[in-house]
Write an enzyme that holds these catalytic residues in place. Structure first.
Site, PDB file in Angstrom:
ATOM      1  N   VAL A  23       0.832  -1.197   0.000  1.00  0.00           N
ATOM      2  CA  VAL A  23       0.000   0.000   0.000  1.00  0.00           C
ATOM      3  C   VAL A  23       0.871   1.253   0.000  1.00  0.00           C
ATOM      4  O   VAL A  23       0.621   2.202  -0.749  1.00  0.00           O
ATOM      5  CB  VAL A  23      -0.945  -0.005   1.208  1.00  0.00           C
ATOM      6  CG1 VAL A  23      -1.700   1.312   1.314  1.00  0.00           C
ATOM      7  CG2 VAL A  23      -1.927  -1.170   1.106  1.00  0.00           C
ATOM      8  N   ASP A  24       1.898   1.273   0.837  1.00  0.00           N
ATOM      9  CA  ASP A  24       2.795   2.425   0.883  1.00  0.00           C
ATOM     10  C   ASP A  24       3.399   2.703  -0.490  1.00  0.00           C
ATOM     11  O   ASP A  24       3.493   3.860  -0.924  1.00  0.00           O
ATOM     12  CB  ASP A  24       3.929   2.183   1.877  1.00  0.00           C
ATOM     13  CG  ASP A  24       3.514   2.470   3.313  1.00  0.00           C
ATOM     14  OD1 ASP A  24       2.681   3.364   3.516  1.00  0.00           O
ATOM     15  OD2 ASP A  24       4.037   1.808   4.223  1.00  0.00           O
ATOM     16  N   ARG A  25       3.808   1.656  -1.188  1.00  0.00           N
ATOM     17  CA  ARG A  25       4.495   1.863  -2.462  1.00  0.00           C
ATOM     18  C   ARG A  25       3.510   2.229  -3.578  1.00  0.00           C
ATOM     19  O   ARG A  25       3.820   3.055  -4.436  1.00  0.00           O
ATOM     20  CB  ARG A  25       5.333   0.633  -2.808  1.00  0.00           C
ATOM     21  CG  ARG A  25       6.427   0.405  -1.777  1.00  0.00           C
ATOM     22  CD  ARG A  25       7.461  -0.631  -2.150  1.00  0.00           C
ATOM     23  NE  ARG A  25       8.382  -0.817  -1.048  1.00  0.00           N
ATOM     24  CZ  ARG A  25       9.431  -0.023  -0.782  1.00  0.00           C
ATOM     25  NH1 ARG A  25       9.669   1.016  -1.554  1.00  0.00           N
ATOM     26  NH2 ARG A  25      10.210  -0.263   0.244  1.00  0.00           N
ATOM     27  N   GLY A  71       2.677   5.795  -2.815  1.00  0.00           N
ATOM     28  CA  GLY A  71       3.838   6.633  -3.073  1.00  0.00           C
ATOM     29  C   GLY A  71       3.969   6.996  -4.536  1.00  0.00           C
ATOM     30  O   GLY A  71       4.318   8.130  -4.888  1.00  0.00           O
TER      31      GLY A  71
END
Length: 409
Positions: free
Chosen positions: A172-174, A177
């Site tokens: 999710v972070d990537r 991002g």
């Protein structure tokens, strides 16, 4: 023209008040395209400094890979002097990327309206857990929590038949991002046309939900629904590397041409016409579990090497599944420059990760090593007009910290 000035984002200054993975990935990508990135950290530093393998406590491998090409400035925003320093920094910045919850920033007097008064051309990007228009706007979020919220554990359970599980990546972070990267570059382009900055939200939940639902809305796409949600091809338990006589092989027999060639190669050329499950893309889609199961039953008859030779000859895509160790040594990644080496001033010889994109008229990025906490506080603030005495007073008060003679001050 210098190498730095010829990069696409040369001259763009980004103030990065983010931590963990989402924001740092975004600004790492933008630094690789030529932007100047000033990373603002709290006194204790980015949490991810402590994560993973490390030689020193504040330089874990996740931080090293996510924060090359940046300057580290320590500001304790609980102190008025530090907040004033941030405002002075933002007065001459192009982009402010922040993952502190909006309510907390407003309490500090650093909400979007206050920042716009300081710099009307500023592009203010908030990387948040949930979008401000929904009922969860003020709820905290981390990768594992959002993976749960977007149905990843349920999909993993359906696929494996076991317990719910997370994807073993900061998925999710990537994903979010990279959404932040295009949001920032598009906002910069819009400012070139309008002359004005704006505020942009990049919510983790919405970004990742779009990622999942684009594949898995399936029958629920239609009103009334044609069937349940969930894309059968991706959820088939037979969709996995196939076992061969001596190992595993990833194979994708995709179109009619592939299937005719495959049946010919295994000595059953009439099967394409005889078995309606295989006769066209639509039928294969409707019977995908059985289709993959048939291939799985055939693949055990030959070794991996034999299958690779045969499949290459008839132009059917295939790939031997790699281990992480094999991926690190992959000749394609070495040749393309994604995996390289750097010498870090304190961490020594390191493998480094370059840009996955290549620009034929733009030099490849040569990013500086990930910085120690507060390594650039003094230099950055002195460029804003602070004197040495003022900086020492701020440090004594706990508003800032910086590295002096190899130690934090």
């Amino acid at each position: 023209m210098t190498e730095r000035s010829s990069r696409p984002l040369a001259g763009v200054r980004i103030v990065d008040l983010t931590s963990i993975v989402l924001g740092p990935l975004a600004t790492l990508t933008l630094a690789g395209l030529g932007a100047e990135v000033i990373k603002v950290e709290a006194t204790e530093g980015d949490n991810v400094r402590q994560a993973g393998s490390s030689l020193h406590d504040d330089m874990g491998h996740v931080f090293l890979h996510g924060n090359r090409g940046k300057q580290s400035v320590v500001l304790n925003l609980k102190k008025a002097a530090a907040r004033e320093a941030l405002l002075r920094l933002l007065a001459d910045a192009d982009v402010f990327l922040c993952n502190v919850r909006p309510a907390a920033m407003k309490r500090l007097g650093l909400g979007p309206e206050a920042l716009q008064r300081v710099n009307p051309r500023l592009i203010h990007v908030t990387a948040c857990g949930y979008g401000s228009r929904g009922p969860l706007a003020d709820k905290p979020a981390y990768d594992d929590l959002i993976q749960g919220a977007i149905g990843i554990p349920a999909l993993m359970q359906e696929y494996t038949g076991g317990a719910p599980g997370y994807v073993p990546l900061s998925l999710v972070d990537r994903v979010a991002g990279l959404h932040a990267v295009y949001a920032i570059t598009t906002a910069l382009y819009a400012r070139e046309r309008s002359g004005e900055g704006q505020s942009v939200e990049v919510p983790m939940f919405e970004c990742a939900a779009h990622f999942v639902l684009a594949d898995h809305l399936a029958g629920a796409t239609f009103e009334p629904p044609l069937g349940p949600s969930g894309y059968d091809r991706l959820l088939s338990t037979n969709r996995r590397p196939y076992r061969t006589a001596d190992g595993y092989l990833s194979v994708l027999i995709y179109n009619d041409k592939h299937w005719r060639a495959f049946f010919q190669a295994i000595g059953e050329p009439e099967m394409f016409e005889r078995d309606s499950r295989f006769s066209n893309q639509r039928n294969r889609s409707l019977n995908i579990h059985e289709v993959y199961g048939f291939v799985a039953s055939v693949m055990t008859s030959r070794t991996t090497s034999e299958w690779r030779s045969l499949l290459d000859e008839i132009d059917i895509p295939n790939q031997v599944p790699a281990t992480l160790e094999q991926l690190i040594e992959d000749p394609q990644l070495r040749a393309s420059g994604l995996i390289g080496e750097e010498h870090h001033p304190t961490e020594g010889r390191l493998r480094s990760l370059g840009s996955p994109t290549y620009w034929n008229d733009t030099p490849s990025p040569a990013l500086s090593s990930a910085p120690h906490l507060g390594a650039h506080t003094r230099n950055v603030l002195m460029r804003l007009g602070y004197t040495v005495d003022e900086l020492q007073t701020m440090a004594t008060d706990g508003a800032i910290s910086f590295i002096a003679d190899g130690k934090a001050s």
